[in-house]
Each structure stands twice: as structure tokens, then as C-alpha cells.
Design a protein around this motif. Structure first.
Motif, mmCIF file in Angstrom:
data_model
loop_
_atom_site.group_PDB
_atom_site.id
_atom_site.type_symbol
_atom_site.label_atom_id
_atom_site.label_comp_id
_atom_site.label_asym_id
_atom_site.label_seq_id
_atom_site.Cartn_x
_atom_site.Cartn_y
_atom_site.Cartn_z
ATOM 1 N N LEU A 49 9.440 0.116 9.630
ATOM 2 C CA LEU A 49 9.697 0.971 8.470
ATOM 3 C C LEU A 49 11.010 1.730 8.587
ATOM 4 O O LEU A 49 11.746 1.854 7.612
ATOM 5 N N ILE A 57 9.023 4.727 1.427
ATOM 6 C CA ILE A 57 7.892 4.949 2.320
ATOM 7 C C ILE A 57 6.636 5.280 1.519
ATOM 8 O O ILE A 57 6.688 5.731 0.379
ATOM 9 N N LYS A 58 5.530 5.032 2.153
ATOM 10 C CA LYS A 58 4.224 5.307 1.546
ATOM 11 C C LYS A 58 4.080 6.802 1.276
ATOM 12 O O LYS A 58 4.552 7.644 2.037
ATOM 13 N N ILE A 61 2.817 9.875 3.957
ATOM 14 C CA ILE A 61 2.924 9.138 5.220
ATOM 15 C C ILE A 61 2.959 10.068 6.428
ATOM 16 O O ILE A 61 2.738 9.632 7.567
ATOM 17 N N ASP A 64 -0.194 9.834 8.318
ATOM 18 C CA ASP A 64 -0.297 8.590 9.091
ATOM 19 C C ASP A 64 0.504 8.686 10.391
ATOM 20 O O ASP A 64 0.076 8.187 11.441
ATOM 21 N N ARG A 101 6.216 0.461 -2.170
ATOM 22 C CA ARG A 101 6.382 1.295 -0.999
ATOM 23 C C ARG A 101 5.814 0.579 0.224
ATOM 24 O O ARG A 101 5.002 -0.352 0.082
ATOM 25 N N ASP A 103 4.172 0.885 4.401
ATOM 26 C CA ASP A 103 3.525 1.745 5.383
ATOM 27 C C ASP A 103 4.267 1.667 6.707
ATOM 28 O O ASP A 103 5.348 1.086 6.805
ATOM 29 N N LEU A 104 3.663 2.238 7.754
ATOM 30 C CA LEU A 104 4.333 2.299 9.050
ATOM 31 C C LEU A 104 4.557 0.931 9.663
ATOM 32 O O LEU A 104 5.438 0.775 10.518
ATOM 33 N N ASP A 105 3.790 -0.055 9.258
ATOM 34 C CA ASP A 105 3.947 -1.412 9.778
ATOM 35 C C ASP A 105 4.800 -2.288 8.875
ATOM 36 O O ASP A 105 4.880 -3.505 9.094
ATOM 37 N N GLN A 107 4.209 -2.959 5.735
ATOM 38 C CA GLN A 107 3.381 -3.681 4.779
ATOM 39 C C GLN A 107 3.334 -2.937 3.444
ATOM 40 O O GLN A 107 3.463 -1.711 3.410
ATOM 41 N N ALA A 109 2.339 -0.786 0.405
ATOM 42 C CA ALA A 109 1.387 0.331 0.372
ATOM 43 C C ALA A 109 1.453 1.052 -0.963
ATOM 44 O O ALA A 109 1.476 2.276 -1.016
#
Length: 243
Positions: A49, A57-58, A61, A64, A101, A103-105, A107, A109
Motif C-alpha cells: 500500500l 487508502i481504505k 485504515i 487496521d 481504495r 487495504d494494507l495488503d 487489495q 477495499a
């Protein structure tokens, strides 16, 4: 007989209590990181990310991040980093172009709302207008300094009279002239060298270089000016036969 006085008990001595073996030591406080240190730590923990160009970004976040990396970031340090990160021009551009958006991986979101996308686009337009206005103001100031330098170099007034005419102090005039001269030198260094005419260093205007076609207005193929040969000679006509 009176009974002897009872001995006065000694004052108690304060002895610091030693922690028991079963009592856990207090947790160490999480060090507060600067936004730059937060960015470096996040790139190492979540490269999908936070590495490379900015990505949308999500939402929420921060929770998370705290769940995946407990005790690494303080709430204040992480909030300061996210404010700077989401306010950057690169992030706003990504917000107007990316479909979702992440996520931290890295993916998907959630989609980017039309409201957030439009707000990012409006902010980019505002920043471009501010940048163009600042650039134009700087260009106008450079032009004024150049005109001031030319006027000072060609004036017949004394420096004091010139300052009075321009409404400037001598110190302000010296600073403006020095800056104008420096800017002129910078422009001269940035200007690419001009190729000599005709491809030869010694070529001069009106003198064609090797391989150049002659111009009928200036000369002929033998290099002589066309007007140097005098009037054009005509071949004599044969006499007409007598009738």
C-alpha cells in the motif's frame, strides 16, 4: 520510687518495597515518530500500500494499522502522517483516477465516492491556479528587475537621483540590480548554443557554407555577385538576306 522511664521505641525506617517476582514491569511507552519516520516504517510493514506512487487508502485504515502493528505508532503520530499523506498532490491525483481504495495488503477495499473524487479534483484545480498565479508574479518581478537594470545602466542620473526617481533606497536598488544580473547570467547559461550559419564556424551572413545552393539574388554558382558581371551579353544575330 518512681518507675524508670520506658524506652522510647525507635522510629520506623522506610524501606522501599521490592517488586514481587510475579509482578510484571510497566509497559514501555511507544516512541513518537515524525511523519517521515512513520512513512518509512509503514513502507517496511505494508509495502503493497505505501510503497511506490501514492494510492487511495481504505477509509478508517488507522484502526487496521494499529491492529496489525500494535504499539508501533502513537495515535498522534499516525494521524499526523495520514493528514500529510492524503493531502499530497500525488494522492489527490490518484484519488481522481483510481477505481477503488486499497487495504494494507493492496487489495480493493471499497469504491471511491463521487463526492470524494470531486473534492480531490476541485483541490487540484485550486492548486494549479495558485501555482500559475505565483509563477506569473515571479515572472513579472523578473521582468521589472531586468527593466530596472537596463534603465540604471543607460541613465545619466546619479545613483541617489535615480533612487529618488524610482522611490527606492540605495540598498534596495543594489539588491535588485544584483539579482537581475544573476538572473541574466542564469538565462545565458541555460540558452543552448546557436549553430553557425552554413555549418562552418567562420560562416558569415550572405556567404553560403559548403554544399549550400547559391541564391540568385546574391550570387551565382561561381561565387561572384550577379551584378558584378555587367549587363548580359547577347550573341549577334546573323544578317538578314537581301531581298
Amino acid at each position: 520510687m518512681t518507675a524508670p522511664d520506658a524506652p522510647t521505641p525507635a522510629a520506623p525506617i522506610d524501606v522501599p518495597a521490592t517488586p514481587s517476582a510475579t509482578e510484571a514491569p510497566p509497559p514501555a511507552a511507544t516512541p513518537s515518530l515524525s511523519p517521515a519516520e512513520c512513512a518509512e516504517r509503514l513502507r517496511a510493514l505494508f509495502p503493497a500500500l505505501f510503497s511506490g506512487p501514492a494510492k487511495p487508502i481504505k477509509l478508517r485504515i488507522q484502526a487496521d494499522i494499529q491492529a496489525r502493528a500494535p504499539g508501533v505508532f502513537t495515535k498522534a503520530a499516525l494521524s499526523a502522517f495520514l493528514r500529510r499523506y492524503t493531502g499530497g498532490t500525488g494522492y489527490l491525483i490518484a484519488l481522481t483516477r483510481a477505481p477503488q481504495r486499497l487495504d494494507l495488503d493492496g487489495q480493493p477495499a471499497g469504491e471511491i465516492s463521487a463526492e470524494h473524487r470531486q473534492a480531490a479534483a476541485d483541490e487540484l484545480v485550486r492548486r494549479r491556479a495558485v501555482h500559475e498565479s505565483r509563477r506569473q508574479a515571479e515572472e513579472d518581478q523578473r521582468r521589472e528587475r531586468w527593466q530596472l537594470l537596463r534603465a540604471f545602466e543607460t541613465t545619466t542620473l546619479t545613483k541617489d537621483n535615480f533612487c529618488a526617481l524610482k522611490g527606492m533606497t540605495p540598498e534596495a536598488l543594489d539588491a535588485a540590480l544584483a539579482q537581475a544580473r544573476q538572473e541574466a547570467e542564469d538565462r545565458a547559461r541555460e540558452r543552448p548554443p546557436q549553430a553557425p550559419l552554413g555549418g562552418r564556424p567562420d560562416a558569415r551572413p550572405g556567404r553560403p557554407g559548403p554544399g549550400a545552393r547559391p541564391d540568385a539574388r546574391h550570387g551565382s554558382r561561381d561565387g561572384r555577385p550577379s551584378d558584378a558581371r555587367g549587363p548580359r551579353e547577347r550573341s549577334p544575330r546573323p544578317p538578314r538576306p537581301a531581298r
